[in-house]
Design a protein around this motif. Structure first.
Motif, PDB file in Angstrom:
ATOM      1  N   TRP A   1      33.600-138.882  26.162  1.00  0.00           N
ATOM      2  CA  TRP A   1      32.352-138.580  25.446  1.00  0.00           C
ATOM      3  C   TRP A   1      31.841-139.779  24.663  1.00  0.00           C
ATOM      4  O   TRP A   1      30.677-139.806  24.248  1.00  0.00           O
ATOM      5  CB  TRP A   1      32.564-137.384  24.512  1.00  0.00           C
ATOM      6  N   LEU A   2      32.679-140.788  24.461  1.00  0.00           N
ATOM      7  CA  LEU A   2      32.235-142.000  23.791  1.00  0.00           C
ATOM      8  C   LEU A   2      31.866-143.095  24.784  1.00  0.00           C
ATOM      9  O   LEU A   2      31.490-144.197  24.393  1.00  0.00           O
ATOM     10  CB  LEU A   2      33.343-142.518  22.856  1.00  0.00           C
TER      11      LEU A   2
ATOM     12  N   LYS B   1      29.501-141.184  15.689  1.00  0.00           N
ATOM     13  CA  LYS B   1      29.848-140.932  17.089  1.00  0.00           C
ATOM     14  C   LYS B   1      31.208-140.259  17.205  1.00  0.00           C
ATOM     15  O   LYS B   1      31.392-139.323  17.975  1.00  0.00           O
ATOM     16  CB  LYS B   1      29.842-142.239  17.874  1.00  0.00           C
ATOM     17  N   ASN B   2      32.157-140.743  16.436  1.00  0.00           N
ATOM     18  CA  ASN B   2      33.495-140.149  16.488  1.00  0.00           C
ATOM     19  C   ASN B   2      33.468-138.691  16.058  1.00  0.00           C
ATOM     20  O   ASN B   2      34.136-137.826  16.655  1.00  0.00           O
ATOM     21  CB  ASN B   2      34.470-140.940  15.614  1.00  0.00           C
ATOM     22  N   ALA B   3      32.692-138.396  15.000  1.00  0.00           N
ATOM     23  CA  ALA B   3      32.604-137.024  14.507  1.00  0.00           C
ATOM     24  C   ALA B   3      31.939-136.117  15.552  1.00  0.00           C
ATOM     25  O   ALA B   3      32.388-134.989  15.793  1.00  0.00           O
ATOM     26  CB  ALA B   3      31.819-136.979  13.200  1.00  0.00           C
ATOM     27  N   ILE B   4      30.868-136.640  16.155  1.00  0.00           N
ATOM     28  CA  ILE B   4      30.164-135.849  17.172  1.00  0.00           C
ATOM     29  C   ILE B   4      31.062-135.632  18.383  1.00  0.00           C
ATOM     30  O   ILE B   4      31.125-134.532  18.952  1.00  0.00           O
ATOM     31  CB  ILE B   4      28.857-136.547  17.580  1.00  0.00           C
ATOM     32  N   ALA B   5      31.783-136.683  18.778  1.00  0.00           N
ATOM     33  CA  ALA B   5      32.690-136.564  19.927  1.00  0.00           C
ATOM     34  C   ALA B   5      33.771-135.522  19.656  1.00  0.00           C
ATOM     35  O   ALA B   5      34.150-134.752  20.550  1.00  0.00           O
ATOM     36  CB  ALA B   5      33.314-137.911  20.254  1.00  0.00           C
TER      37      ALA B   5
ATOM     38  N   ALA C   1      35.914-130.055  20.631  1.00  0.00           N
ATOM     39  CA  ALA C   1      36.242-128.712  20.141  1.00  0.00           C
ATOM     40  C   ALA C   1      35.483-127.647  20.942  1.00  0.00           C
ATOM     41  O   ALA C   1      36.032-126.584  21.259  1.00  0.00           O
ATOM     42  CB  ALA C   1      35.912-128.600  18.651  1.00  0.00           C
ATOM     43  N   LEU C   2      34.231-127.931  21.261  1.00  0.00           N
ATOM     44  CA  LEU C   2      33.444-127.001  22.062  1.00  0.00           C
ATOM     45  C   LEU C   2      34.011-126.879  23.479  1.00  0.00           C
ATOM     46  O   LEU C   2      34.045-125.788  24.057  1.00  0.00           O
ATOM     47  CB  LEU C   2      31.984-127.458  22.112  1.00  0.00           C
TER      48      LEU C   2
ATOM     49  N   LEU D   1      24.568-138.580  20.512  1.00  0.00           N
ATOM     50  CA  LEU D   1      25.452-139.747  20.408  1.00  0.00           C
ATOM     51  C   LEU D   1      24.678-141.050  20.486  1.00  0.00           C
ATOM     52  O   LEU D   1      25.090-142.073  19.932  1.00  0.00           O
ATOM     53  CB  LEU D   1      26.506-139.698  21.524  1.00  0.00           C
ATOM     54  N   THR D   2      23.526-141.026  21.185  1.00  0.00           N
ATOM     55  CA  THR D   2      22.715-142.232  21.327  1.00  0.00           C
ATOM     56  C   THR D   2      22.104-142.596  19.974  1.00  0.00           C
ATOM     57  O   THR D   2      21.469-141.769  19.321  1.00  0.00           O
ATOM     58  CB  THR D   2      21.591-142.003  22.351  1.00  0.00           C
TER      59      THR D   2
END
Length: 462
Positions: free
Chosen positions: A364-365, A106-110, A115-116, A98-99
């Motif tokens: 997470w953000l 960031k939104n996609a990774i979050a 989901a995980l 995310l960094t």
């Protein structure tokens, strides 16, 4: 004397025939069953002893079946915990990515991370066998108390000590620099616990674990006086600190300047500050807790550490607590009988749901440090669960092997007592059959003897 009223020879022959017939029946039964002792009439003492051994062997087999079922429950829990551990590794990797990412990324990774996290819940709730789930605990109204301990002053950054605590399943300790956060879970009313893990353990029936243990750690490169906060709660506990073969600090002993040796630790209760002078050149530190053993109900925790100049005031602690109540899951002990005298192996459940791991409220953000701290805390809890399940699995293997071998030994012991030597019995049967035939022949001869009297009245003979 010849008599038509009394035939002594026939009576003797009948007795001999009956005895031979009984002997034949005994040996025929032994040959047909393979047993020397078929009932109490054969040998009461041996029969009763054999029956007891058979009972013990049957109990061992029943215990073996129960242990096999419990082993399967443990295998399912262990598999689920391993999968959750793998997912946490993936979450950590994605959280670090995310960094430096742009807003869209960031939104996609979050979303991927969320989901995980959801997958962790799915695995934890699905790790169920025969209605037993060691990864979620049992449903209950849960009272959770969070006690935050802060230690000050600390002139230098304290060493990164591992989490050192003896807590019941469900209660956790998270280090926060100089202090810590203790989370205690129970189903008792709030006033009955006040964040005390010993009381929580009694309420849940899940005793604290690893009350007598030791840790060898590096104290870092900075010399100074180290102040360690040690909470023994209600039951008395002992903590000793060793370096370079010398005991340099202990509960119940006064501070020894210059790293001097102190006497053996004494049991203390409540919050204590144990201080000692730390010299990096003397090597690692070893923390020993209850070195002479501990009561099964005791709990303790190292709740803070500070590093100051030797002349600075000794650090002190301050605490604050918050309590919440809601529907959730509490730990339980899955007890499995392993011996005929009630011996058992207790497996403590672990709450590896997202709530139990502290991942359900993570932003997470938000700040990376906060998110990584939550992941690291969750990883620590999962690693502890894996260690616990692995230890119990090894104990199961040992107990199961012992039960199997002992069952075989008992079967052999029964055989040694009741089994017949078929070679000997065959020879004895043949001998008894010959005796029976001879007795029958003797009876026939004896029955013919009275006929001699008829010859005395034979007219031809006159």
């Amino acid at each position: 004397m010849l008599s038509i009223l009394t035939n002594t020879g026939a009576a003797d022959a009948v007795r001999a025939l009956n005895a031979a017939t009984a002997e034949v029946q005994v040996h025929e039964e032994r040959v047909s069953t393979g047993k020397r002792v078929n009932g109490t009439k054969d040998d009461s003492a041996d029969y009763i002893t054999a029956q007891q051994l058979r009972s013990d062997a049957d109990v061992r087999r029943a215990i073996g079946k129960s242990m096999a079922n419990a082993s399967s429950v443990l295998d399912v829990a262990n598999m689920g915990a391993e999968q959750i551990s793998n997912i946490l590794n993936s979450i950590r990797e994605k959280a670090l990515s995310l960094t430096g990412s742009d807003g869209g990324s960031k939104n996609a990774i979050a979303d991927d991370v969320k989901a995980l996290v959801d997958q962790i819940n799915t695995i934890a709730k699905s790790s169920n066998l025969n209605g037993i789930n060691l990864l979620t605990g049992r449903p209950a109204t849960v009272t959770t108390t969070k006690t935050v301990t802060t230690m000050s002053p600390s002139t230098y950054a304290p060493p990164a000590l591992p989490t050192m605590a003896a807590l019941p399943p469900g209660s956790t300790l998270t280090n926060t620099g100089t202090g810590s956060t203790l989370q205690t879970v129970t189903t008792d009313a709030t006033s009955a616990n006040a964040g005390d893990p010993e009381l929580a353990a009694k309420a849940l029936g899940t005793p604290p674990e690893n009350a007598s243990t030791s840790y060898t750690v590096s104290g870092g490169n900075q010399a100074g006086r180290m102040d360690v906060a040690f909470n023994a709660f209600g039951e008395g506990d002992v903590m000793e600190v060793w370096q370079n073969g010398a005991r340099i600090a202990a509960t119940g002993q006064t501070y020894a300047a210059g790293g001097g040796a102190v006497s053996a630790g004494k049991a203390v209760s409540g919050e204590n500050i144990v201080s000692f002078d730390y010299d990096p050149s003397k090597g690692d530190l070893t923390f020993r807790f209850n070195p002479n053993g501990a009561d099964s109900a005791t709990a303790w925790a190292v709740t803070g550490v500070a590093l100051n100049d030797k002349t600075a005031p000794i650090a002190s602690t301050s605490t604050s607590s918050t309590t919440s109540e809601g529907q959730g899951a509490v730990p339980f002990s899955y007890n499995v009988i392993t011996g005929t005298n009630g011996e058992k192996i207790s497996i403590g459940s672990r709450d590896l749901s997202t709530t139990g791991l502290g991942l359900n409220t993570v932003d997470w953000l938000g700040a990376l440090g906060s998110a990584m701290g939550a992941v690291d805390g969750a990883t620590g809890r999962v690693n502890e669960a894996l260690s616990h399940f692995g230890t119990k699995a090894r104990s199961f293997d040992i107990a199961s092997l012992f039960n199997t071998k002992l069952g075989d030994v008992l079967d052999i012991a029964v055989g040694n007592i009741v089994d017949a030597d078929l070679g000997v019995e065959a020879a004895k049967l043949q001998s008894a059959q010959i005796k029976q035939q001879l007795a029958a022949k003797a009876l026939s001869i004896a029955n013919d003897q009275p006929k001699i009297l008829l010859s005395l009245f034979d007219k031809k003979a006159a």
